[in-house]
Enzyme design. Structure first.
Site, PDB file in Angstrom:
ATOM      1  N   VAL A 117      -1.864   2.557   4.027  1.00  0.00           N
ATOM      2  CA  VAL A 117      -1.578   1.223   4.571  1.00  0.00           C
ATOM      3  C   VAL A 117      -2.401   0.966   5.829  1.00  0.00           C
ATOM      4  O   VAL A 117      -3.299   0.134   5.844  1.00  0.00           O
ATOM      5  CB  VAL A 117      -0.070   1.062   4.866  1.00  0.00           C
ATOM      6  N   CYS A 118      -2.111   1.696   6.883  1.00  0.00           N
ATOM      7  CA  CYS A 118      -2.702   1.422   8.191  1.00  0.00           C
ATOM      8  C   CYS A 118      -4.186   1.729   8.252  1.00  0.00           C
ATOM      9  O   CYS A 118      -4.907   1.183   9.083  1.00  0.00           O
ATOM     10  CB  CYS A 118      -1.957   2.206   9.273  1.00  0.00           C
ATOM     11  N   VAL A 119      -4.661   2.605   7.383  1.00  0.00           N
ATOM     12  CA  VAL A 119      -6.096   2.876   7.270  1.00  0.00           C
ATOM     13  C   VAL A 119      -6.707   2.040   6.148  1.00  0.00           C
ATOM     14  O   VAL A 119      -7.730   1.378   6.340  1.00  0.00           O
ATOM     15  CB  VAL A 119      -6.368   4.374   7.024  1.00  0.00           C
TER      16      VAL A 119
END
Length: 207
Positions: A117-119
C-alpha cells in the site's frame, strides 16, 4: 514485459521514506524486527553518505498508525517531513509531491510500510507521471511473504526497479576508488559479515 536497465545516479536521485511509523511497523512480518530496523536505517545511512535529498512522510500519525520511528527523525532532523492528515497514497498529498518536484530529480528511491500500500501506491502514481522508481525491497515491509511477492510483482510489471539497500549503495558508488574506506565503513556497520571481510582485509594489508 522486461524493464530496461536504469542505473541509479546520485545526482538525480531522491530518497522517500514513507510511513515508517511506530504503529504500522508492528505489521511487518516478512522481516524480523531487528533485521528490518537495520535495513531501514542502513538506507538512511546511504542517503546521508551520498548526500541525497531525503523526504519523510507519515499518514494519520495522530491515530493508530503512530508517529514516525524516532531513529529516522534523528537521522534527518532537517529533512522535509510531510505529515499527511489522512491520504493513504502519499502521492495524493500535494505537499509531498511538491517536495519531490522541488528537488528537480527524476529518480525516486522509495521504501516504506506497508509494501503493498504505502510503497506500491505512490510508486505506481509516480511511474504514471514519468518518474523512474527504485523500490528498496528490504527496507520495506508487510504482513507476510505472499503479500510481499504480490506487491513486488505489481510494481515490477508497472516498470519499477526492485533492489535491496546494499545494491543501492553499490550502484550509487559506481567505483570503489570513489571512497572505498567510507563506503566500507558504512557497510561494516550494517552487515556483520561485511565487517568480517573488512577486518580480514585490514589485517592482511597492515604493515
Amino acid at each position: 514485459m522486461s524493464v530496461p536497465y536504469k542505473r541509479l545516479n546520485k545526482d538525480d536521485a531522491v530518497v522517500l521514506l514513507v510511513d515508517h511509523q511506530t504503529g504500522l511497523i508492528s505489521l511487518v512480518q516478512d522481516f524480523t524486527p531487528n533485521e528490518f530496523k537495520n535495513n531501514v536505517l542502513a538506507l538512511g545511512d546511504i542517503a546521508k553518505f551520498f548526500k541525497l535529498p531525503t523526504i519523510l512522510t507519515t499518514s494519520f500519525d495522530a491515530g493508530p498508525n503512530g508517529p514516525i520511528v524516532p531513529e529516522l527523525r534523528e537521522q534527518f532532523p532537517d529533512a522535509p517531513f510531510i505529515q499527511r492528515p489522512g491520504q493513504i497514497n502519499a502521492w495524493d498529498n500535494e505537499d509531498f509531491v511538491k517536495a519531490i518536484k522541488a528537488t528537480g530529480r527524476k529518480q525516486l528511491i522509495i521504501a516504506g510500510v506497508v509494501t503493498d500500500v504505502c510503497v506500491a501506491f505512490p510508486t505506481l502514481s509516480a511511474i504514471a507521471e514519468g518518474f523512474e522508481v527504485f523500490v528498496v525491497t528490504d527496507s520495506s515491509g508487510t504482513f507476510n511473504t505472499t503479500v510481499q511477492q504480490a506487491a513486488w510483482a505489481r510494481m515490477s510489471a508497472a516498470g519499477a526497479h526492485l533492489l535491496n539497500w546494499f545494491a543501492v549503495a553499490c550502484e550509487l558508488q559506481g567505483d570503489w576508488r570513489n571512497d572505498m574506506e567510507g563506503l566500507a565503513h558504512l557497510l561494516s556497520e550494517r552487515l556483520p559479515n561485511y565487517r568480517n571481510l573488512i577486518n580480514s582485509y585490514t589485517k592482511f594489508t597492515a604493515k
